[in-house]
Design a protein around this motif. Structure first.
Motif, PDB file in Angstrom:
ATOM      1  N   ILE A  73      42.583  46.781  43.847  1.00 20.75           N
ATOM      2  CA  ILE A  73      42.218  46.229  45.159  1.00 20.75           C
ATOM      3  C   ILE A  73      43.442  45.662  45.858  1.00 20.75           C
ATOM      4  O   ILE A  73      43.692  45.938  47.041  1.00 20.75           O
ATOM      5  N   ILE A  75      32.335  45.407  45.381  1.00 21.74           N
ATOM      6  CA  ILE A  75      33.612  46.132  45.465  1.00 21.74           C
ATOM      7  C   ILE A  75      33.376  47.635  45.508  1.00 21.74           C
ATOM      8  O   ILE A  75      33.966  48.349  46.335  1.00 21.74           O
ATOM      9  N   SER A 118      34.341  50.224  48.457  1.00 20.45           N
ATOM     10  CA  SER A 118      35.649  50.726  48.019  1.00 20.45           C
ATOM     11  C   SER A 118      36.216  51.811  48.932  1.00 20.45           C
ATOM     12  O   SER A 118      37.437  51.927  49.077  1.00 20.45           O
ATOM     13  N   LEU A 124      38.850  50.853  51.454  1.00 20.00           N
ATOM     14  CA  LEU A 124      40.248  50.671  51.049  1.00 20.00           C
ATOM     15  C   LEU A 124      41.092  51.895  51.397  1.00 20.00           C
ATOM     16  O   LEU A 124      42.306  51.775  51.596  1.00 20.00           O
ATOM     17  N   GLU A 165      37.232  42.639  56.219  1.00 21.62           N
ATOM     18  CA  GLU A 165      37.268  43.431  54.983  1.00 21.62           C
ATOM     19  C   GLU A 165      38.406  42.984  54.074  1.00 21.62           C
ATOM     20  O   GLU A 165      38.261  42.942  52.845  1.00 21.62           O
ATOM     21  N   PHE A 181      37.749  41.719  50.208  1.00 16.33           N
ATOM     22  CA  PHE A 181      38.392  42.349  49.052  1.00 16.33           C
ATOM     23  C   PHE A 181      39.284  41.365  48.298  1.00 16.33           C
ATOM     24  O   PHE A 181      39.262  41.325  47.055  1.00 16.33           O
ATOM     25  N   CYS A 215      37.181  38.793  46.374  1.00 15.60           N
ATOM     26  CA  CYS A 215      36.578  39.411  45.185  1.00 15.60           C
ATOM     27  C   CYS A 215      37.612  39.546  44.064  1.00 15.60           C
ATOM     28  O   CYS A 215      37.331  39.220  42.901  1.00 15.60           O
ATOM     29  N   SER A 216      38.808  40.012  44.422  1.00 20.50           N
ATOM     30  CA  SER A 216      39.847  40.173  43.395  1.00 20.50           C
ATOM     31  C   SER A 216      40.296  38.823  42.859  1.00 20.50           C
ATOM     32  O   SER A 216      40.550  38.682  41.644  1.00 20.50           O
TER      33      SER A 216
END
Length: 336
Positions: free
Chosen positions: A78, A214, A218, A221, A241, A245, A248-249
């Motif tokens: 990510i 995610i 995805s 991305l 976005e 992301f 989340c990471s």
């Protein structure tokens, strides 16, 4: 053909992970046969010592290593996608350093003596780690934003600065610790699954709920690899976005560091290997990156506890021994 290759890679990867888990279950200071392991897992005529070795020591360590490896591999994919930088790594954003500082501070304050019992007593250290990761995140967001937007390159520079600052504080606090706590802190900071238990596994599980979010997003991305004008022209809400992301990471990395210490290079190497296997599309890249990270941690932990027996080398050190030459290779290839 590409889809078939993806499923082939996924299947082979799962088989390798299962094989690594099997080796960790059956080998160690106390060797067990395949039949002993099967009987113990199924509860058929099992011995108390076998139950202790499998269910209290080896199995939680394997499960925790698999979850941590998958989380770090996913987070690395990510972060490289958002920053458009193939050399980006979760550790470079300062998250590992923030969580590490908090855990070392915890060890310094409590000095191995915790009066709280039960779940809360076990969960205190991971809670400190997650809080430290979130603190690092807050610092990064404050300094990396420019005119209301998060610049990827500025994000990396701020992350390096935050990591350096937190690393210096961690070193200062660790030098004030007594010898026993200092030794424990050094082992933990190197990345270790030595203290793995089922409560640490449960600590990881809520954060894995981020994985469906995610995976469902995805494909976006892929759009991050376009220029900023092109991103906006296809209707991508870039800042929203990007924040989703990154958060989340950060959640995955903070939870991982809180229970296993700072295992370096997983988030860097796993996405690169995954790209060579399944290409650049993130719908395939993210799950394979997670799987590669899982395999790296499982194999690294197995090597650390068997090859160097009776001494035990932490998984973080084993992965770093492999990771440093690979990082140099990536630098040379990037320059080329």
């Amino acid at each position: 053909m590409t889809q078939r290759r993806f499923w082939t890679v996924l299947t082979v990867g799962i088989l390798i992970a299962v094989a690594a888990a099997y080796l960790s279950l059956t080998n160690g200071t106390f060797d067990m046969s395949v039949l002993d392991v099967i009987k113990t897992l199924l509860g058929i005529d099992s011995r108390p010592e076998h139950n202790l070795v499998v269910f209290e020591f080896r199995l939680p360590r394997i499960v925790l290593g698999a979850l941590v490896g998958f989380a770090l591999g996913t987070a690395g994919s990510i972060i490289q996608g958002v920053t458009r930088n193939g050399l980006a790594d979760p550790g470079i954003l300062g998250i590992n350093a923030g969580a590490g500082l908090a855990v070392v501070l915890f060890m310094f304050l409590f000095q191995g003596v915790i009066t709280v019992t039960g779940w809360l007593g076990v969960m205190l250290m991971p809670m400190f780690g997650i809080a430290g990761g979130l603190l690092a995140t807050a610092a990064i967001y404050v300094f990396a934003k420019e005119k209301g937007r998060l610049d990827p390159q500025r994000l990396i520079l701020v992350g390096i600065a935050v990591a350096s600052g937190f690393g210096a504080l961690t070193m200062y606090i660790s030098l004030k610790m007594n010898p026993n706590d200092y030794e424990m802190a050094v082992v933990w900071l190197a990345g270790s699954l030595h203290n793995a238990n089922w409560k640490f596994v449960v600590t990881m599980l809520p954060w894995l709920l981020l994985l469906p979010i995610i995976c469902l997003r995805s494909y976006k991305l892929d759009l991050f690899q376009l220029s900023e004008d092109s991103q906006k022209s296809v209707g991508l809400h870039v800042e929203r976005e990007k924040n989703i992301f990154l958060l989340c990471s950060i959640g995955l990395v903070s939870a991982s560091v809180a229970v296993s210490g700072s295992i370096a290079f997983i988030g860097l190497i796993a996405p690169h290997l995954a790209r060579q296997l399944v290409g650049l599309r993130h719908t395939r890249l993210i799950p394979v990156s997670g799987l590669v990270g899982m395999i790296m941690v499982l194999i690294g932990d197995f090597i650390g506890k068997t090859v160097f027996a009776p001494a035990e080398l932490s998984v973080g050190i084993v992965v770093s021994i492999i990771g440093v030459p690979y990082f140099v290779y990536l630098l040379l290839r990037t320059r080329g």
